[in-house]
Structure formats: C-alpha cells, structure tokens
Design an enzyme around this catalytic site. Structure first.
Site, PDB file in Angstrom:
ATOM      1  N   CYS A 185      -0.062   9.084  -3.860  1.00 42.42           N
ATOM      2  CA  CYS A 185       1.345   9.180  -3.473  1.00 42.42           C
ATOM      3  C   CYS A 185       2.202   8.167  -4.208  1.00 42.42           C
ATOM      4  O   CYS A 185       3.359   8.431  -4.537  1.00 42.42           O
ATOM      5  CB  CYS A 185       1.491   9.031  -1.975  1.00 42.42           C
ATOM      6  SG  CYS A 185       0.753   7.524  -1.298  1.00 42.42           S
ATOM      7  N   HIS A 332       1.788   5.341   2.825  1.00 44.23           N
ATOM      8  CA  HIS A 332       2.275   6.487   2.069  1.00 44.23           C
ATOM      9  C   HIS A 332       3.454   6.029   1.222  1.00 44.23           C
ATOM     10  O   HIS A 332       3.962   4.908   1.386  1.00 44.23           O
ATOM     11  CB  HIS A 332       2.678   7.607   3.028  1.00 44.23           C
ATOM     12  CG  HIS A 332       2.919   8.928   2.361  1.00 44.23           C
ATOM     13  ND1 HIS A 332       2.058   9.473   1.441  1.00 44.23           N
ATOM     14  CD2 HIS A 332       3.951   9.820   2.483  1.00 44.23           C
ATOM     15  CE1 HIS A 332       2.526  10.631   1.025  1.00 44.23           C
ATOM     16  NE2 HIS A 332       3.668  10.860   1.639  1.00 44.23           N
ATOM     17  N   ASN A 353       8.686  14.244  -0.861  1.00 41.34           N
ATOM     18  CA  ASN A 353       7.280  13.984  -0.579  1.00 41.34           C
ATOM     19  C   ASN A 353       6.408  14.613  -1.666  1.00 41.34           C
ATOM     20  O   ASN A 353       6.909  15.292  -2.565  1.00 41.34           O
ATOM     21  CB  ASN A 353       6.918  14.537   0.802  1.00 41.34           C
ATOM     22  CG  ASN A 353       5.701  13.859   1.408  1.00 41.34           C
ATOM     23  OD1 ASN A 353       5.024  13.056   0.768  1.00 41.34           O
ATOM     24  ND2 ASN A 353       5.408  14.179   2.652  1.00 41.34           N
TER      25      ASN A 353
END
Length: 390
Positions: A185, A332, A353
């Site tokens: 991520c 994250h 995202n």
C-alpha cells in the site's frame, strides 16, 4: 482453478443442509442455526452468494471450501446489515471483493506493519537539486492552488479553496489493486501522488507509474513496514521512476530490473507536521498527499459509500472508537486527492485506496475531516503525511 457449478436444485441440497446445520459465525448468540433449515432465508442468502461470486469472478477448489466461504459471506452480510441499521453512521457498508474473508484473514492479506519509530521522527525532506527544505517551510514545487470560486486573498488557510477534487481535473489515475499477497500500500500511495503531481506540474495527463519497481528495488518490498514517503526516498536516490507499462505489477517481490526508462523525477519530498489537518488541507489544495492510516476497523473492510468516521465493533455495533490514533497503529496507506463538505456541513477528505475499483466508491473513500476531538485525524491520518516535489 475450476468454477463450481450447481446445475439443478437437487445438487444444491447438500450445501443447503450443511449451511443450515452449521453454526453461524456472526456472533456467539447465533450458535444453533437449526431454525434456518430449508427456509427461504437460507436459500435467499445462498442466491446472493452466487451472485457475489459471479460479480467478483470468485471460484473455489472444492465444495467444502465453497461451504466455508459461504458461511463467512453470510456472517459478513449479517454484520453489514446490522451496522447499516445503526442510524448514527454517516456511511454505508456493502458487498466488496472481501465479503468472503474473515476480518483476521483480510487484515493478514491487506494490512501492513508500521515503520520504525526512528523513521517516523524524521522531519527533514531529502532533496537533490532543490536544496534542503525543513519541516514547516514553504512549498517548493511551484504548483498552483486548485481553482476556487474566489481568488485567494492571503497566503494562509483563507487562500485555499473550500473544496478540491483532483479527480475532476483529470490528474488522478483510476484506483489500482495491490492484490492479496503483497503489503505494498505504501508504494501505491506514493505512486498515486507522484502521478498526479507530475500531471499538475506539466499540465498533461497523469503517467501510470510502476509500483512494482518500488517493490522490487527498494528494501521495503512486500513487507509493508514502511512510511508513506519510502517511495519518494527511493525515486530520489534512483534518479526517477518508470511506467507500469515498462515495469508491470506482479504483486510479489522480484529481481530489481535496472536500466529502466525514467518517466518522472523528483527533486525532493515534504514531510507534513503531525496532528495538523490544516497543513494537509493546504498541501492538498496544491497536489495529492500520501498518508498513513489505521485500517483495522471491521467496517472499513466493507465500506461502499458515505463519509467514513470509523467505529464498528466486531458484531456490527457502531461505537465511533474503533480506530487507533497513534502513528504506530497505522497499518495502511492512502493518497488524499481532495476535500470538501456535504450540504449538512460534514467535512471530508477524498482518499484513493489500492483495493481495486470494486471496493468503496470506485476505489475511493470519503474520510471525516476535522474530526473532533481527535487532533490525529480519523484513524491517525495526520500522523504520517508527505508529498513529492517534482
């Protein structure tokens, strides 16, 4: 892996029997499951599960695995429906690519470990030709403020627009998919901001850059134990980053390929001060910003729309306190690509995202902005924020 097909109602019977006689995973209170035997509810849920499988291209290796995944799906749908019934939530949950995963499985696949505390305390950006820029200093990229209804009058927060959406300006690439086997991520958040910043700087379309080059060639790889500025540091040291077409994403660490063509170069990056949403807003008015985030809340796994402010317990009850608020809790990374406010005054961030366009709002999530009484921002998003300088 072959897709399991059921050609007649007769072949559904073993699965329905097992599903009806197997305890629900939703909560300790539903342990017998016998009251669901052969009723319309079980059949309806199984039909929904098959529809979800078709929509997400899901197949399973055996009937046993399919039964297990159906149980998880049913439990998650009970969780989703319980959460959506809570009138205090400003967001909604629904089916995502992860509806057949338990929360523990989901976190093991998609969360990452936070970086070391020494890295989090680094407050000076790395530069090459741009020269040193310290925490709290001015913006060096020369990028303009996003256009506002009224021209800026002062060089402070009153100068920034009331709302910004860099997607509407054509400088944000669609949401990508980091996959289930690589906690990358950090690479996706870094690349997202570099793509947009390059487009804003040149006035052209955003290049589609290579997360895989960062995964293969930095020391972070798929471990996820990196701050959001890890990608910026590597690109600066390397002298640039290539495109995804030249270096496609595989979702696993491979041999670093050298001699790749350079698509974007950075002169540095800027680390933003912690516990300061105003600083992030001022930066996002000029370009997207990468942030760390605590994605541990079970509701985040199933988010589909609305202004997310966290706070679902494991049984689907809204508490408003599920996210941690410390830098160390961030597991994250997201890219903030805009901000705004709803007609009722609720302020939000727009975040990109890396869980595909099938999650959230086409891969994006609206996060509560100016979240009192939490100076760290919702789920700690102010604790590790930075942006690249072209």
């Amino acid at each position: 892996m072959a897709t399991i097909r059921f050609s007649s109602a007769l072949t559904l019977l073993p699965l329905l029997l097992a599903a009806a006689l197997t305890p629900s995973l939703a909560s300790p209170a539903t342990t017998d499951g016998l009251d669901h035997a052969f009723d319309g509810e079980a059949l309806l849920m199984l039909g929904r599960f098959h529809g979800w499988m078709a929509a997400h291209g899901r197949s399973y290796a055996s009937e046993e695995e399919k039964l297990r995944r159906f149980q998880v799906y049913r439990s998650n749908m009970e969780f989703i429906e319980a959460a959506n019934r809570d009138g205090r939530m400003n967001y909604q949950l629904g089916e995502t690519p992860f509806t057949d995963l338990t929360h523990d499985e989901f976190m093991a696949m998609y969360s990452s470990n936070s970086a070391t505390s020494s890295e989090s305390e680094e407050m000076m950006m790395i530069t090459t030709r741009a020269g040193p820029v310290h925490e709290g200093s001015g913006h060096r990229s020369g990028l303009p403020l996003a256009t506002a209804d009224e021209p800026p009058r002062h060089s402070n927060l009153t100068a920034v627009p009331a709302s910004v959406d860099w997607r509407a300006k054509g400088v944000v690439t669609p949401a990508k998919n980091q996959g289930t086997k690589c906690s990358s991520c950090w690479a996706f958040a870094s690349v997202a901001t570099m793509e947009s910043t390059q487009a804003i700087s040149t006035g052209g379309a955003p290049p589609v850059l290579s997360e895989q080059q960062l995964v293969d060639c930095s020391q972070a790889g798929c471990s996820g134990s990196s701050s959001v500025d890890t990608g910026f540091k590597w690109v600066i040291r390397n002298g640039g980053i290539t495109t995804a077409a030249a270096y496609p994403y595989t979702g696993m660490v491979g041999q670093c390929r050298t001699g790749m063509p350079v698509a974007v170069r950075l002169s540095g990056y800027k680390k933003l001060p912690t516990k300061n949403e105003t600083a992030i807003m001022e930066a996002v008015a000029r370009q997207p910003v990468a942030v760390g985030f605590d994605g541990s809340d079970p509701c985040f796994q199933h988010y589909i729309r609305g202004v997310y402010d966290a706070g679902c317990s494991m049984n689907g009850v809204y508490t408003g306190k599920a996210c941690q608020v410390t830098w160390a809790a961030n597991n994250h990374a997201l890219a903030i690509v805009g901000y705004g406010a709803k007609p009722d005054g609720t302020k939000y961030w727009i975040a990109k995202n890396s869980w595909s366009e099938l999650w959230g709002d086409k891969g994006f999530v609206y996060l509560l902005r100016n979240s009192p009484p939490n100076p760290n921002g919702v789920c700690g998003l102010t604790m590790d924020a930075s942006y690249p300088i072209i």
